[in-house]
Design a protein around this motif. Structure first.
Motif, PDB file in Angstrom:
ATOM      1  N   ALA A   1       0.839  -1.187   0.000  1.00 45.68           N
ATOM      2  CA  ALA A   1       0.000   0.000   0.000  1.00 45.68           C
ATOM      3  C   ALA A   1       0.876   1.240   0.000  1.00 45.68           C
ATOM      4  N   ALA A   2       0.570   2.169  -0.899  1.00 46.55           N
ATOM      5  CA  ALA A   2       1.370   3.376  -1.032  1.00 46.55           C
ATOM      6  C   ALA A   2       0.594   4.604  -0.595  1.00 46.55           C
ATOM      7  N   SER A   3       1.279   5.505   0.068  1.00 46.97           N
ATOM      8  CA  SER A   3       0.660   6.774   0.431  1.00 46.97           C
ATOM      9  C   SER A   3       0.916   7.766  -0.693  1.00 46.97           C
TER      10      SER A   3
ATOM     11  N   GLY B   1       7.411  -2.204  -8.222  1.00 51.47           N
ATOM     12  CA  GLY B   1       8.077  -3.489  -8.358  1.00 51.47           C
ATOM     13  C   GLY B   1       8.304  -4.171  -7.033  1.00 51.47           C
ATOM     14  N   TRP B   2       8.792  -5.400  -7.158  1.00 54.63           N
ATOM     15  CA  TRP B   2       9.127  -6.213  -5.990  1.00 54.63           C
ATOM     16  C   TRP B   2      10.559  -6.732  -6.143  1.00 54.63           C
TER      17      TRP B   2
ATOM     18  N   THR C   1       2.735 -13.297 -10.341  1.00 51.82           N
ATOM     19  CA  THR C   1       2.051 -12.296 -11.150  1.00 51.82           C
ATOM     20  C   THR C   1       1.996 -10.980 -10.385  1.00 51.82           C
ATOM     21  N   ILE C   2       2.484  -9.922 -11.028  1.00 50.04           N
ATOM     22  CA  ILE C   2       2.396  -8.601 -10.431  1.00 50.04           C
ATOM     23  C   ILE C   2       1.205  -7.866 -11.027  1.00 50.04           C
ATOM     24  N   SER C   3       0.508  -7.126 -10.185  1.00 51.21           N
ATOM     25  CA  SER C   3      -0.627  -6.331 -10.652  1.00 51.21           C
ATOM     26  C   SER C   3      -0.752  -5.097  -9.764  1.00 51.21           C
ATOM     27  N   ARG C   4      -1.528  -4.129 -10.214  1.00 49.27           N
ATOM     28  CA  ARG C   4      -1.710  -2.917  -9.423  1.00 49.27           C
ATOM     29  C   ARG C   4      -3.142  -2.428  -9.555  1.00 49.27           C
ATOM     30  N   ASP C   5      -3.595  -1.740  -8.523  1.00 50.20           N
ATOM     31  CA  ASP C   5      -4.899  -1.094  -8.515  1.00 50.20           C
ATOM     32  C   ASP C   5      -4.659   0.361  -8.151  1.00 50.20           C
TER      33      ASP C   5
ATOM     34  N   ASN D   1      -4.244   2.572  -4.666  1.00 52.71           N
ATOM     35  CA  ASN D   1      -2.827   2.856  -4.387  1.00 52.71           C
ATOM     36  C   ASN D   1      -2.097   1.603  -3.898  1.00 52.71           C
ATOM     37  N   THR D   2      -2.350   0.485  -4.536  1.00 47.63           N
ATOM     38  CA  THR D   2      -1.799  -0.786  -4.065  1.00 47.63           C
ATOM     39  C   THR D   2      -1.253  -1.595  -5.236  1.00 47.63           C
ATOM     40  N   VAL D   3      -0.124  -2.235  -4.981  1.00 47.16           N
ATOM     41  CA  VAL D   3       0.450  -3.178  -5.935  1.00 47.16           C
ATOM     42  C   VAL D   3       0.492  -4.545  -5.257  1.00 47.16           C
ATOM     43  N   TYR D   4       0.278  -5.582  -6.048  1.00 44.24           N
ATOM     44  CA  TYR D   4       0.185  -6.934  -5.520  1.00 44.24           C
ATOM     45  C   TYR D   4       1.236  -7.833  -6.172  1.00 44.24           C
TER      46      TYR D   4
END
Length: 131
Positions: A23-25, A35-36, A69-73, A77-80
């Protein structure tokens, strides 16, 4: 300024799955490539996966292709990072990263080894895969 907070790590048996979240502010999340990376004990930090502003472009380390699998919403404000078919060698602390640039090698190794000069880093979440 962007703050990144990872969650979702834990202990899982080999062959199992985990989903990490970051989660990003801040209101500029959608302007960052996300990225991870991961770091196992006694080893250097290594790239795992990255995605561009919209999530349309994705890159993976060879060691995780077909399993992660990388994804974002951007609305959240979140990347998975969905991790399937986990192996003991996936055991590491996983770090979320944000950088304004997806291409090149400053942060993500899309054209050369990563120099790990990402704009922002999370504090990390432990993933342990038992055999």
């Amino acid at each position: 300024q962007v703050q990144l907070v990872e969650s979702g790590g834990g202990l899982v048996q080999a062959g199992g799955s985990l989903r990490l979240s970051c989660a990003a502010s801040g209101r500029t999340f959608s302007r960052y490539a996300m990225g991870w990376f991961r770091q196992a004990p006694g080893k250097e930090r290594e790239f795992v996966a990255a995605t561009g502003w919209t999530g349309g472009s994705t890159y993976y380390a060879d060691s995780v292709k077909g399993r992660f699998t990388i994804s974002r919403d951007n609305a959240k404000n979140t990347v998975y990072l969905q991790m399937n078919s986990l192996k003991p060698e996936d055991t590491a602390v996983y770090y979320c990263a944000a950088d304004r640039i997806l291409y090149g090698s400053r942060c993500y190794p899309t054209s050369g080894p990563s120099r790990s000069l990402c704009d922002y880093w999370g504090q990390g979440t432990q993933v342990t895969v038992s055999s």
